[in-house]
Write a protein that holds these residues in place. Sequence first.
Motif, PDB file in Angstrom:
ATOM      1  N   ASN A 183       0.816  -1.212   0.000  1.00  0.00           N
ATOM      2  CA  ASN A 183       0.000   0.000   0.000  1.00  0.00           C
ATOM      3  C   ASN A 183       0.852   1.265   0.000  1.00  0.00           C
ATOM      4  O   ASN A 183       0.317   2.367   0.150  1.00  0.00           O
ATOM      5  N   VAL A 184       2.159   1.111  -0.161  1.00  0.00           N
ATOM      6  CA  VAL A 184       3.062   2.272  -0.080  1.00  0.00           C
ATOM      7  C   VAL A 184       3.968   2.362  -1.300  1.00  0.00           C
ATOM      8  O   VAL A 184       4.082   3.420  -1.916  1.00  0.00           O
ATOM      9  N   PHE A 186       4.191   1.550  -4.616  1.00  0.00           N
ATOM     10  CA  PHE A 186       3.383   1.085  -5.743  1.00  0.00           C
ATOM     11  C   PHE A 186       4.223   0.706  -6.965  1.00  0.00           C
ATOM     12  O   PHE A 186       3.958  -0.306  -7.618  1.00  0.00           O
ATOM     13  N   TYR A 214      -4.118  -1.144   5.915  1.00  0.00           N
ATOM     14  CA  TYR A 214      -3.547   0.133   6.319  1.00  0.00           C
ATOM     15  C   TYR A 214      -2.956   0.049   7.727  1.00  0.00           C
ATOM     16  O   TYR A 214      -2.722   1.055   8.365  1.00  0.00           O
ATOM     17  N   LYS A 225      -3.318   7.600   8.415  1.00  0.00           N
ATOM     18  CA  LYS A 225      -4.598   7.549   7.716  1.00  0.00           C
ATOM     19  C   LYS A 225      -5.254   8.923   7.623  1.00  0.00           C
ATOM     20  O   LYS A 225      -5.949   9.230   6.641  1.00  0.00           O
ATOM     21  N   LEU A 228      -4.565  10.845   4.428  1.00  0.00           N
ATOM     22  CA  LEU A 228      -4.886  10.227   3.145  1.00  0.00           C
ATOM     23  C   LEU A 228      -6.113  10.809   2.453  1.00  0.00           C
ATOM     24  O   LEU A 228      -6.447  10.393   1.342  1.00  0.00           O
ATOM     25  N   TRP A 232      -9.460   6.682   0.050  1.00  0.00           N
ATOM     26  CA  TRP A 232      -8.195   5.949   0.062  1.00  0.00           C
ATOM     27  C   TRP A 232      -8.175   5.056  -1.179  1.00  0.00           C
ATOM     28  O   TRP A 232      -8.787   3.991  -1.198  1.00  0.00           O
ATOM     29  N   ARG A 233      -7.451   5.480  -2.186  1.00  0.00           N
ATOM     30  CA  ARG A 233      -7.479   4.779  -3.465  1.00  0.00           C
ATOM     31  C   ARG A 233      -6.174   4.019  -3.745  1.00  0.00           C
ATOM     32  O   ARG A 233      -5.877   3.647  -4.881  1.00  0.00           O
ATOM     33  N   GLN A 234      -5.387   3.777  -2.686  1.00  0.00           N
ATOM     34  CA  GLN A 234      -4.112   3.093  -2.879  1.00  0.00           C
ATOM     35  C   GLN A 234      -4.272   1.735  -3.567  1.00  0.00           C
ATOM     36  O   GLN A 234      -3.451   1.346  -4.398  1.00  0.00           O
ATOM     37  N   TYR A 235      -5.324   1.016  -3.220  1.00  0.00           N
ATOM     38  CA  TYR A 235      -5.528  -0.306  -3.807  1.00  0.00           C
ATOM     39  C   TYR A 235      -5.638  -0.237  -5.336  1.00  0.00           C
ATOM     40  O   TYR A 235      -5.303  -1.194  -6.039  1.00  0.00           O
ATOM     41  N   ARG A 237      -3.896   1.198  -7.389  1.00  0.00           N
ATOM     42  CA  ARG A 237      -2.604   1.167  -8.059  1.00  0.00           C
ATOM     43  C   ARG A 237      -2.074  -0.252  -8.255  1.00  0.00           C
ATOM     44  O   ARG A 237      -1.199  -0.463  -9.103  1.00  0.00           O
TER      45      ARG A 237
END
Length: 343
Positions: A183-184, A186, A214, A225, A228, A232-235, A237
């Motif tokens: 999650n960091v 990418f 997270y 958090k 952010l 939270w749209r990290q997923y 990527r």
Amino acid sequence: MIKLLPTSTAGSLPKPSWLAEPETLWSPWKMEGEALMEARQDALRVSLLEQHNAGIDIVSDGEQTRQHFVTTFIEHLAGVDFERRETVTIRNRYRASVPTVIGAVARETPVFVDDARFLRTQTDAPIKWALPGPMTMIDTLHDTHYRSREKLAWEFAAILNAEAKELVRAGVDIIQFDEPAFNVFFDEVNDWGIAALERATEGLECRTAVHICYGYGIKANTDWKKTLGDEWRQYERIFPALQASSIDLVSLECQNSHVPMELIELLRGKKVMVGAIDVASNRVETPEEVAATLRKALNYVDADDLYPCTNCGMAPLSRTVARGKLAALAAGAAIVRRDLTGL
């Protein structure tokens, strides 16, 4: 045969106070030697009983025999010096003192295999066992030997694969790799992180999972958090590449998070462990709240592929709170299961 909407935990459960300081990560053991071995097995029995009593379908060891989900595994490897420590930034989030890689890393003996074999003797339920993922392992060390995150990750992937194969022979049904680092970092995830993870799962005769959340409900994570934003749209990527990978299940955080639920659509065809329990709060969810989260997820994942789960591990919580949350997870899943089957 695993039932519809099978429940499980993402990882750790609170340790009994007679084993280690409760509600604390990296808490030292309160005994040593043979007494510690016996105490850890007793804690494993207790953790298993609490999962059974709550109605959890796929059980785990609750990480009762390890102090930390990453470092306990690394402690058993050659090539890592725990006396030579450096302070590094973990997952671009918080500073910590970590051991140093000083030579070729190697697994000279099994790490968790005896624990898994013991757990198998205590239950007939499906067992899920968590291991740290290669990328999260390298992010928890200072490396003076390989001087390449990718090279070290591939070394760890081979080591993890050997451990996982023995865990399967010991009776484990699902091997889960914990990769909060996904999650960091990418670009690295897409360049080589998922490939390294697939190396760790190579040839495993069981289902495989990756847990990407997270983090524990500790201050460093909850503070992060807050930075952010509203979504939270990290997923987003990494999910397309994970969908194309050989990994069977993907575990993610949903309850009380700002993750847009529609991102699960990017995993269509995979089994998804939907986090329906908030591990950063002492408030116990109601079964109806859990059911609502699962119903929302069903818009994006087929019922046969939905595995209700917790957002992350619950080691920092009290045992009372954790028991309540486990029961709520099972009860909420039962509500939706009745909706779907009429049973």
